[in-house]
Design an enzyme around this catalytic site. Structure first.
Site, PDB file in Angstrom:
ATOM      1  N   CYS A 117       0.866  -1.291   0.112  1.00 22.68           N
ATOM      2  CA  CYS A 117       0.008   0.111   0.171  1.00 22.68           C
ATOM      3  C   CYS A 117       0.891   1.279  -0.097  1.00 22.68           C
ATOM      4  O   CYS A 117       0.504   2.157  -0.031  1.00 22.68           O
ATOM      5  CB  CYS A 117      -1.085  -0.055   1.244  1.00 22.68           C
ATOM      6  N   HIS A 258      -3.288   7.168   1.972  1.00 18.29           N
ATOM      7  CA  HIS A 258      -3.604   5.697   1.268  1.00 18.29           C
ATOM      8  C   HIS A 258      -5.096   5.407   1.893  1.00 18.29           C
ATOM      9  O   HIS A 258      -5.426   5.798   3.242  1.00 18.29           O
ATOM     10  CB  HIS A 258      -2.846   4.718   1.769  1.00 18.29           C
ATOM     11  N   ASN A 288     -10.166  -0.237  -0.916  1.00 18.43           N
ATOM     12  CA  ASN A 288      -8.611  -0.185  -0.845  1.00 18.43           C
ATOM     13  C   ASN A 288      -8.092  -0.734  -2.192  1.00 18.43           C
ATOM     14  O   ASN A 288      -8.032  -2.179  -2.208  1.00 18.43           O
ATOM     15  CB  ASN A 288      -8.107  -1.014   0.321  1.00 18.43           C
TER      16      ASN A 288
HETATM   17  N1  COA Z   1     -18.854  -7.798   8.979  1.00 17.65           N
HETATM   18  C1  COA Z   1     -19.327  -7.880  10.175  1.00 17.65           C
HETATM   19  N2  COA Z   1     -18.391  -7.936  11.320  1.00 17.65           N
HETATM   20  C2  COA Z   1     -17.091  -8.285  11.107  1.00 17.65           C
HETATM   21  C3  COA Z   1     -16.737  -8.038   9.725  1.00 17.65           C
HETATM   22  C4  COA Z   1     -17.484  -7.820   8.569  1.00 17.65           C
HETATM   23  N3  COA Z   1     -17.191  -7.664   7.339  1.00 17.65           N
HETATM   24  N4  COA Z   1     -15.205  -8.361   9.856  1.00 17.65           N
HETATM   25  C5  COA Z   1     -14.999  -8.566  11.232  1.00 17.65           C
HETATM   26  N5  COA Z   1     -16.206  -8.583  11.904  1.00 17.65           N
HETATM   27  C6  COA Z   1     -16.200  -8.967  13.214  1.00 17.65           C
HETATM   28  C7  COA Z   1     -14.839  -9.325  13.925  1.00 17.65           C
HETATM   29  O1  COA Z   1     -15.120 -10.952  13.741  1.00 17.65           O
HETATM   30  C8  COA Z   1     -15.049  -9.104  15.439  1.00 17.65           C
HETATM   31  O2  COA Z   1     -16.159  -9.827  15.864  1.00 17.65           O
HETATM   32  P1  COA Z   1     -15.802 -10.412  17.371  1.00 17.65           P
HETATM   33  O3  COA Z   1     -15.676  -9.185  18.295  1.00 17.65           O
HETATM   34  O4  COA Z   1     -17.078 -11.388  17.605  1.00 17.65           O
HETATM   35  O5  COA Z   1     -14.328 -11.212  17.227  1.00 17.65           O
HETATM   36  C9  COA Z   1     -15.804  -7.688  15.096  1.00 17.65           C
HETATM   37  O6  COA Z   1     -16.033  -7.592  13.845  1.00 17.65           O
HETATM   38  C10 COA Z   1     -14.691  -6.638  15.350  1.00 17.65           C
HETATM   39  O7  COA Z   1     -13.367  -7.076  14.700  1.00 17.65           O
HETATM   40  P2  COA Z   1     -12.224  -6.204  14.417  1.00 17.65           P
HETATM   41  O8  COA Z   1     -11.205  -7.027  13.752  1.00 17.65           O
HETATM   42  O9  COA Z   1     -11.634  -5.701  15.978  1.00 17.65           O
HETATM   43  O10 COA Z   1     -12.752  -4.966  13.624  1.00 17.65           O
HETATM   44  P3  COA Z   1     -12.043  -3.638  13.615  1.00 17.65           P
HETATM   45  O11 COA Z   1     -12.780  -2.513  13.866  1.00 17.65           O
HETATM   46  O12 COA Z   1     -10.779  -3.815  13.717  1.00 17.65           O
HETATM   47  O13 COA Z   1     -11.980  -3.692  11.858  1.00 17.65           O
HETATM   48  C11 COA Z   1     -10.653  -4.146  10.109  1.00 17.65           C
HETATM   49  C12 COA Z   1     -11.536  -4.503  11.039  1.00 17.65           C
HETATM   50  C13 COA Z   1     -10.098  -5.005   9.026  1.00 17.65           C
HETATM   51  C14 COA Z   1     -11.779  -3.042   9.017  1.00 17.65           C
HETATM   52  C15 COA Z   1      -9.798  -3.059  10.424  1.00 17.65           C
HETATM   53  O14 COA Z   1      -9.119  -3.717  11.490  1.00 17.65           O
HETATM   54  C16 COA Z   1      -8.651  -2.414   9.589  1.00 17.65           C
HETATM   55  O15 COA Z   1      -9.182  -1.559   8.639  1.00 17.65           O
HETATM   56  N6  COA Z   1      -7.382  -3.003   9.741  1.00 17.65           N
HETATM   57  C17 COA Z   1      -6.260  -2.408   8.731  1.00 17.65           C
HETATM   58  C18 COA Z   1      -6.532  -2.447   7.394  1.00 17.65           C
HETATM   59  C19 COA Z   1      -5.278  -1.829   6.773  1.00 17.65           C
HETATM   60  O16 COA Z   1      -5.221  -0.582   7.076  1.00 17.65           O
HETATM   61  N7  COA Z   1      -4.496  -2.554   6.100  1.00 17.65           N
HETATM   62  C20 COA Z   1      -3.098  -2.223   5.830  1.00 17.65           C
HETATM   63  C21 COA Z   1      -2.995  -1.022   4.924  1.00 17.65           C
HETATM   64  S1  COA Z   1      -3.442  -1.519   3.332  1.00 17.65           S
END
Ligand code: COA
Length: 334
Positions: A117, A258, A288
């Site tokens: 990224c 990004h 993304n």
């Molecule tokens: N729909 C519904 N629930 C979802 C889900 C979806 N698509 N994806 C994850 N969940 C759930 C998880 O299972 C978790 O449930 P639990 O609490 O019962 O275990 C809950 O939502 C929270 O998950 P979490 O991983 O803490 O969510 P988050 O707020 O961190 O969001 C991302 C997840 C992936 C969107 C976030 O972590 C993110 O953006 N990460 C970085 C991405 C990034 O920058 N990538 C690199 C740069 S390219």
């Protein structure tokens, strides 16, 4: 500013391509356990695009053709083609070679750049260095990724995040050092390698039936871990480049972050003390797209007449590796 420099690199042309097929949040509600509301509030994404036929070189080629058309530029004038991507058509030859042939850039050399990224940011900095050294006069820096080729559509944690697209800038020299790239801070940290990667298909785990059975040819991401370091990494480096260049929030026309997650973008803008209207955003439309996010923001805002000559702009990225950084540039064209 480096004192011995004769040239700075300025962006003098832009182009982009996004495929027509739209995957909206309703599509994901049908294939995994998720909701439109969850995706919007946790990521800011509403839609992304998917290339149904073809590969990353096709996205990159169409973006480059858009630039050449809009600049009325002959492909034979291009000296260098850099393609930032983590989804090359194949290991080799480089995607840059495929683009070179497709667009007829018969006097160019080129290479691919793997920084996930942060790919566009690193490739832009490198392209600028070629211009500043006097070794090239016209450099195409392309960010292109077909992320849908490596996305696991059974994994709700990350399939909702990614889409396909490409965007490109043309770099040329200027002797007016007040314009163009002024400064960059770039970093890598390989200790993050297992938080976001594709496990199989490389020389460590060459493709076998076993790697396919173990689902090793898709994006693996520890979302929570990456989120934490991305917020800190992008916010810190964006703040650092402001400090280093004596920039106050009111001096900055735009932050171009990004586009991985709107919450990471908001945290970065907040740390820099800049308001939301100065932050370029298109994550809602494309998700993304890895190397294509920053240049596609530049293309869209430029074409909407929102960027003007003299604008001070900060580009900022974080990605797999880990890789991260920020560049400070002064926009040179009307
Ligand atoms: N729909 C519904 N629930 C979802 C889900 C979806 N698509 N994806 C994850 N969940 C759930 C998880 O299972 C978790 O449930 P639990 O609490 O019962 O275990 C809950 O939502 C929270 O998950 P979490 O991983 O803490 O969510 P988050 O707020 O961190 O969001 C991302 C997840 C992936 C969107 C976030 O972590 C993110 O953006 N990460 C970085 C991405 C990034 O920058 N990538 C690199 C740069 S390219």
């Amino acid at each position: 500013m480096t004192k011995h420099k004769k040239y700075n690199a300025i962006i003098t042309g832009l182009g982009m391509y996004f495929p027509d097929k739209v995957l909206d949040n309703a599509y994901f509600e049908k294939i995994v356990d998720t909701t439109d509301e969850w995706i919007r509030t946790r990521t800011g994404i509403v839609e992304r695009r998917m290339l149904e036929n073809g590969a990353t070189s096709d996205l990159a080629t169409k973006a480059a053709e858009d630039l050449l058309r809009s600049k009325n530029l002959s492909p034979e004038e291009i000296d260098v083609i850099i393609v930032a991507t983590v989804t090359p058509d194949m290991f080799f030859p480089a995607t840059a070679c495929l683009v070179q042939e497709n667009i007829g850039a018969k006097n160019a050399w080129g290479f691919d750049y793997s920084a996930a990224c942060s790919g566009f940011l690193f490739a832009y900095h490198t392209g600028c260095a070629l211009i500043e050294s006097g070794r090239a006069k016209k450099v195409l820096v392309i960010g292109a990724d077909k992320m849908t080729a490596i996305t696991d559509y059974k994994n709700r944690n990350n399939c909702i995040l990614f889409g396909d697209g490409a965007a490109v800038v043309l770099l040329e020299p200027t002797e007016d050092l007040n314009y163009g790239l002024q400064d960059s801070i770039l970093r890598v940290d390989g200790s993050g390698r297992e938080a976001l990667y594709m496990k199989g298909g490389g020389s460590l785990y060459p493709s076998t039936h076993k790697t396919v059975d173990n689902n090793m040819h898709v994006i693996y991401q520890d979302g929570k871990a990456v989120f934490k370091v991305a917020v800190k990494g992008m916010a810190d480096v964006s703040y650092e480049i402001m400090q280093k260049n004596n920039l106050n929030p009111e001096d900055i026309a735009y932050l171009v972050p990004h586009q991985a997650n709107l919450r990471i973008i908001d945290a970065t803008a907040e740390r820099m003390g800049i308001s939301k209207d100065k932050v370029m955003i298109n994550i809602q439309k494309y998700g993304n797209t890895t190397a294509a996010t920053i240049p596609s923001c530049l293309v869209e805002y430029y074409r909407e007449g929102k960027i003007k000559k003299g604008d001070k702009i900060i580009l900022s990225a974080f990605g797999a590796g880990y890789t991260w950084g920020a560049s400070y540039l002064v926009w040179a064209i009307d």
